[in-house]
Design a protein around this motif. Structure first.
Motif, PDB file in Angstrom:
ATOM      1  N   THR A 140     -25.520  27.119  -4.460  1.00 64.74           N
ATOM      2  CA  THR A 140     -24.458  28.017  -4.009  1.00 64.74           C
ATOM      3  C   THR A 140     -24.950  28.828  -2.819  1.00 64.74           C
ATOM      4  OG1 THR A 140     -23.593  28.215  -6.263  1.00 64.74           O
ATOM      5  CG2 THR A 140     -22.887  29.866  -4.657  1.00 64.74           C
ATOM      6  N   ILE A 141     -24.193  28.784  -1.748  1.00 65.38           N
ATOM      7  CA  ILE A 141     -24.535  29.557  -0.556  1.00 65.38           C
ATOM      8  C   ILE A 141     -23.706  30.831  -0.535  1.00 65.38           C
ATOM      9  CG2 ILE A 141     -22.833  28.352   0.887  1.00 65.38           C
ATOM     10  CD1 ILE A 141     -24.849  28.565   3.218  1.00 65.38           C
ATOM     11  N   SER A 142     -24.312  31.911  -0.097  1.00 66.42           N
ATOM     12  CA  SER A 142     -23.599  33.185  -0.017  1.00 66.42           C
ATOM     13  C   SER A 142     -24.228  34.039   1.074  1.00 66.42           C
ATOM     14  CB  SER A 142     -23.626  33.911  -1.365  1.00 66.42           C
ATOM     15  OG  SER A 142     -24.956  34.238  -1.722  1.00 66.42           O
TER      16      SER A 142
ATOM     17  N   THR B  19     -16.885  27.399   2.581  1.00 70.90           N
ATOM     18  CA  THR B  19     -18.199  26.795   2.421  1.00 70.90           C
ATOM     19  C   THR B  19     -18.149  25.293   2.676  1.00 70.90           C
ATOM     20  OG1 THR B  19     -17.809  26.472   0.054  1.00 70.90           O
ATOM     21  CG2 THR B  19     -18.944  28.496   0.703  1.00 70.90           C
ATOM     22  N   SER B  20     -19.312  24.753   2.923  1.00 70.15           N
ATOM     23  CA  SER B  20     -19.476  23.314   3.077  1.00 70.15           C
ATOM     24  C   SER B  20     -20.809  22.939   2.433  1.00 70.15           C
ATOM     25  CB  SER B  20     -19.474  22.942   4.564  1.00 70.15           C
ATOM     26  OG  SER B  20     -19.701  21.558   4.752  1.00 70.15           O
ATOM     27  N   TYR B  21     -20.797  21.872   1.640  1.00 65.94           N
ATOM     28  CA  TYR B  21     -21.996  21.451   0.940  1.00 65.94           C
ATOM     29  C   TYR B  21     -22.245  19.958   1.155  1.00 65.94           C
ATOM     30  CZ  TYR B  21     -21.855  25.814  -1.747  1.00 65.94           C
ATOM     31  OH  TYR B  21     -21.851  27.139  -2.124  1.00 65.94           O
ATOM     32  N   ALA B  22     -23.518  19.598   1.210  1.00 67.41           N
ATOM     33  CA  ALA B  22     -23.861  18.183   1.148  1.00 67.41           C
ATOM     34  C   ALA B  22     -23.563  17.670  -0.250  1.00 67.41           C
ATOM     35  CB  ALA B  22     -25.339  17.995   1.473  1.00 67.41           C
ATOM     36  N   GLU B  23     -23.197  16.409  -0.349  1.00 61.26           N
ATOM     37  CA  GLU B  23     -22.823  15.857  -1.645  1.00 61.26           C
ATOM     38  C   GLU B  23     -23.941  15.998  -2.677  1.00 61.26           C
ATOM     39  OE1 GLU B  23     -18.951  15.153  -1.190  1.00 61.26           O
ATOM     40  OE2 GLU B  23     -20.068  14.598  -2.993  1.00 61.26           O
ATOM     41  N   PHE B  24     -25.164  15.854  -2.244  1.00 64.20           N
ATOM     42  CA  PHE B  24     -26.262  15.834  -3.206  1.00 64.20           C
ATOM     43  C   PHE B  24     -26.585  17.213  -3.790  1.00 64.20           C
ATOM     44  CE2 PHE B  24     -29.068  17.613  -0.096  1.00 64.20           C
ATOM     45  CZ  PHE B  24     -28.784  16.985   1.114  1.00 64.20           C
ATOM     46  N   VAL B  25     -25.953  18.281  -3.309  1.00 62.79           N
ATOM     47  CA  VAL B  25     -26.192  19.600  -3.900  1.00 62.79           C
ATOM     48  C   VAL B  25     -24.939  20.213  -4.516  1.00 62.79           C
ATOM     49  CG1 VAL B  25     -28.087  20.050  -2.297  1.00 62.79           C
ATOM     50  CG2 VAL B  25     -25.788  20.938  -1.783  1.00 62.79           C
TER      51      VAL B  25
END
Length: 126
Positions: free
Chosen positions: A69-71, A58-64
């Motif tokens: 959660t992505i799935s 996974t990869s997330y923007a810092e602000f989230v």
């Protein structure tokens, strides 16, 4: 070809939760990086999160980070974005996107995505 349809947006109070879904048609979805982006009024579209085709990375923007959660469920051709602890600044139109045969390390680049949904509105009230 991949067609994407988002759902699950709505109005929620600050601190609440929403779960966005992205229903995909087309065989390429299971071999695509899946991404979520958002666009607030008067602002540019920005990266939120992305997931490898296997769901293992996974990869997330810092602000989230720590809140979203992505799935995905490739058997159902559906992706998800679970959003918790929502803030008024999370208000935006949220888009899912698919990038067939791409790598996750380029997932923040909108240009990597070949297919986009129409977007779903998320409004967080204070």
């Amino acid at each position: 070809q991949v067609q994407l349809v988002e759902s699950g947006g709505g109005l929620v109070q600050a601190g609440g939760s929403l779960r966005l879904s992205c229903a995909a048609s087309g065989r390429s979805f299971s071999t695509s990086v899946m991404g979520w982006f958002r666009q607030a009024p008067g602002k540019e579209r920005e990266f939120v999160a992305a997931l490898s085709w296997s769901g293992g990375s996974t990869s997330y923007a810092e602000f989230v980070k720590g809140r979203f959660t992505i799935s995905r469920d490739n058997a159902k051709n559906t992706g998800y974005l679970q959003m918790n602890s929502l803030k008024p600044e999370d208000t935006a139109v949220y888009y899912c996107a698919a990038a067939p045969y791409r790598r996750l390390n380029t997932a923040q680049d909108m240009g990597q995505y070949d297919y986009w949904g129409q977007g779903t509105q998320v409004t967080v009230s204070s």
